[in-house]
Enzyme design. Sequence first.
Site, PDB file in Angstrom:
ATOM      1  N   LEU A   1       0.841  -1.192   0.000  1.00 49.83           N
ATOM      2  CA  LEU A   1       0.000   0.000   0.000  1.00 49.83           C
ATOM      3  C   LEU A   1       0.883   1.252   0.000  1.00 49.83           C
ATOM      4  O   LEU A   1       0.980   1.971   0.981  1.00 49.83           O
ATOM      5  CB  LEU A   1      -0.904  -0.025   1.242  1.00 49.83           C
ATOM      6  CG  LEU A   1      -1.876   1.126   1.463  1.00 49.83           C
ATOM      7  CD1 LEU A   1      -2.849   1.249   0.315  1.00 49.83           C
ATOM      8  CD2 LEU A   1      -2.621   0.915   2.771  1.00 49.83           C
ATOM      9  N   PRO A   2       1.572   1.542  -1.113  1.00 50.56           N
ATOM     10  CA  PRO A   2       2.441   2.729  -1.155  1.00 50.56           C
ATOM     11  C   PRO A   2       1.626   4.016  -1.122  1.00 50.56           C
ATOM     12  O   PRO A   2       0.538   4.092  -1.687  1.00 50.56           O
ATOM     13  CB  PRO A   2       3.185   2.565  -2.485  1.00 50.56           C
ATOM     14  CG  PRO A   2       2.285   1.719  -3.326  1.00 50.56           C
ATOM     15  CD  PRO A   2       1.589   0.793  -2.385  1.00 50.56           C
ATOM     16  N   HIS A   3       2.166   5.036  -0.458  1.00 50.68           N
ATOM     17  CA  HIS A   3       1.483   6.315  -0.329  1.00 50.68           C
ATOM     18  C   HIS A   3       2.507   7.378   0.044  1.00 50.68           C
ATOM     19  O   HIS A   3       3.665   7.070   0.314  1.00 50.68           O
ATOM     20  CB  HIS A   3       0.397   6.234   0.749  1.00 50.68           C
ATOM     21  CG  HIS A   3       0.933   5.772   2.068  1.00 50.68           C
ATOM     22  ND1 HIS A   3       1.102   4.433   2.362  1.00 50.68           N
ATOM     23  CD2 HIS A   3       1.373   6.452   3.151  1.00 50.68           C
ATOM     24  CE1 HIS A   3       1.608   4.317   3.578  1.00 50.68           C
ATOM     25  NE2 HIS A   3       1.787   5.526   4.078  1.00 50.68           N
ATOM     26  N   ALA A   4       2.079   8.620   0.065  1.00 47.00           N
ATOM     27  CA  ALA A   4       2.944   9.728   0.478  1.00 47.00           C
ATOM     28  C   ALA A   4       2.094  10.729   1.246  1.00 47.00           C
ATOM     29  O   ALA A   4       0.863  10.599   1.327  1.00 47.00           O
ATOM     30  CB  ALA A   4       3.602  10.377  -0.735  1.00 47.00           C
TER      31      ALA A   4
END
Length: 677
Positions: free
Chosen positions: A590-593
Amino acid sequence: MNRRSNKILKELILGNQQNVMELVEKYNLQERTIRADIKELNAALQEYGLPLIASDTNGNLFIDTTDKIDVGAYEKFICSHTFYTYYLSKNERSTILAMILLTANGYVTVEQLKEIIGVSRNTLLHDLSELKKWFEENKMELISQVRRGYIVKSSELQIRKGILKLLEVNGDNNDYETGYSLGAFWNFLISQMDKLNIYNDVKTYIIRQEEVLQSFLSDYSFFETAIELTLVANRIAENQTLPEYYADTWMDLKGSSKYIFSSNLLEIIGEKYGLHIPTVEVLYYTDCLKGKSYLKDRTHKSNALDIRLMIAETLYQISRCFGIDFYLDFALYDLLIAHMRSAVYRLQTGETLRNPLKESLLKEYPEVFDIIRKNIGTLEEYIRGEFSEDEMSFMVLYFASVLEKEKVESSRNRKVRVALICETGRGTAQFMLAKLRTLDEMIEIVNISSVHNTNEIKNAGVQMIISTIPLDNVELPCITVRSAMLNTDDLLDIQKMVLEVIGEHMEDHSEIGMDIVNPDDVNIQGAFYNLLSEESIVIDYPARDWKDAVRKSGMLLYETGAVEERYIEAMIGNIEKYGPYVVVCPATALPHADTSEGVIREAASLVRLKTPVEFHHEVNDPVRYVIGMSVKSAESINQAIYDLMMIFGNEKLRQMMDYLPDKKSILDAINHLKTMD
């Protein structure tokens, strides 16, 4: 006794206030169910000759005695429970099965498992089928062979890691805090591992060696050290020793002070129990000690191993306050550890991380904030720093998601509440209870009476009665069995009536769990589906590596107008900086920034990879599903994460999604889960 009543009793024994209505809210149950737990506990305590649980007019519970509570006597009562007097939940049963299989010296048959745990063959076969997947995810293999049974195939080192992790994530913190073991489930786990029954003696030997060497372990390290030494002794006794070639790997440890500690302890163990201790086992235990925290080190500069232990202990304390149990969920436990380690690193390096969801989380989960704030002080003192509210709010997000998941699962796993009525009293009822274990997945015994009392049964929230004597004018569904022996016909009749009761309650969504009818149904809230669109899904993308996969998920967010282009590289930068913490469950990242990196609106993307790639996560690699997210509000991210864990944490659902042919099929499948009742 069950998990819930054991926890209530444990808190009361330790002098911690418990209130009926607070327990109702905590466990998402009706008041009569909690009071039925207390009534059943009191019946057992009375038989054991111990002071009972009482309540005042405000619903506050307490041990009814003017004397000091004899914790040791209550410990003996709790430890006296067996699989026939303690109601295992499904998670508890699966965890115990995993421990039995890991510690078995050879094949174990289904009949042997039935004899130990006391549930039906079909229930066991279903559990074992699910456990096969769990073993695979943890780099082991559960093999079944006709007429021989089940056996775990893996290296001895990997099996030990599995055993220790089961004990670590399910440990009884009272054991290392107070010296008393007040968790029945923990006792079951440790007794399955400790066939020599030496755990308490081992703790004494360690204390003596601490005195001799004037080197004292911290509480949590002492707890781990005692478990590891008990395991070493039991594996040697079962002739399950480590291969000699491991000695070369650890040979440099011979010159350390911990080698003296290790060799002294194992020499005592060898003499006491007549065991030959190979050098490789002394070196292995020395390696275990290498990762422990000593009190004398508290004045020194923090090191990575000490911090790991401090974080584990802090997580233990917080989980205890929430009543969270991890069971077989190593991935979730490790995810929390990894996140807290990142938080410590940021605090030590002076890095600030702003959480745009902080205010919303403070408003939605003030109790969670308070518990984390109260229990994180020891860790802050150790690392000489104070966590900001932004940093704590990230922890709140994780724990809130876990609590929401537990609450939903609790409401879905309820069974038909049954009263037993026996003309010859509780002794006969205990025999009936043993027989009724075969229906453990369907019923929960909440009341036992020797004489029919309609009001008492109603107050216990009973939905069905099983009686050894005919009853007149009974409003509830009632079945009269042929005798307390409960033959096959009796059990079939009971099962038929249980299914009828379930059917009557399905229309109004009563407290009977939906999973009784179909345990594979998944009820999600729809937040994740609402963030997706066909344009933000890619099927069988041929990613070169994890960066390429993350970049693709970010590009989909950018192309659908959810983020600015700079957000894509920020997603990759987060993983490079903090590690693979985004791999939230098996095969799923679950990549995010941060919102400040260019979030325009809330959205999600889903990339199914043609070939899984490595994110270098210790447990959940390789990854096939990469889900990019851009989020602004706490409520939506919490619900979306819950949905993701329910979908991608379910092996069967992931396998189903593996074979869906196109984007629309995936979107429709997730929508179907959203609308499922």
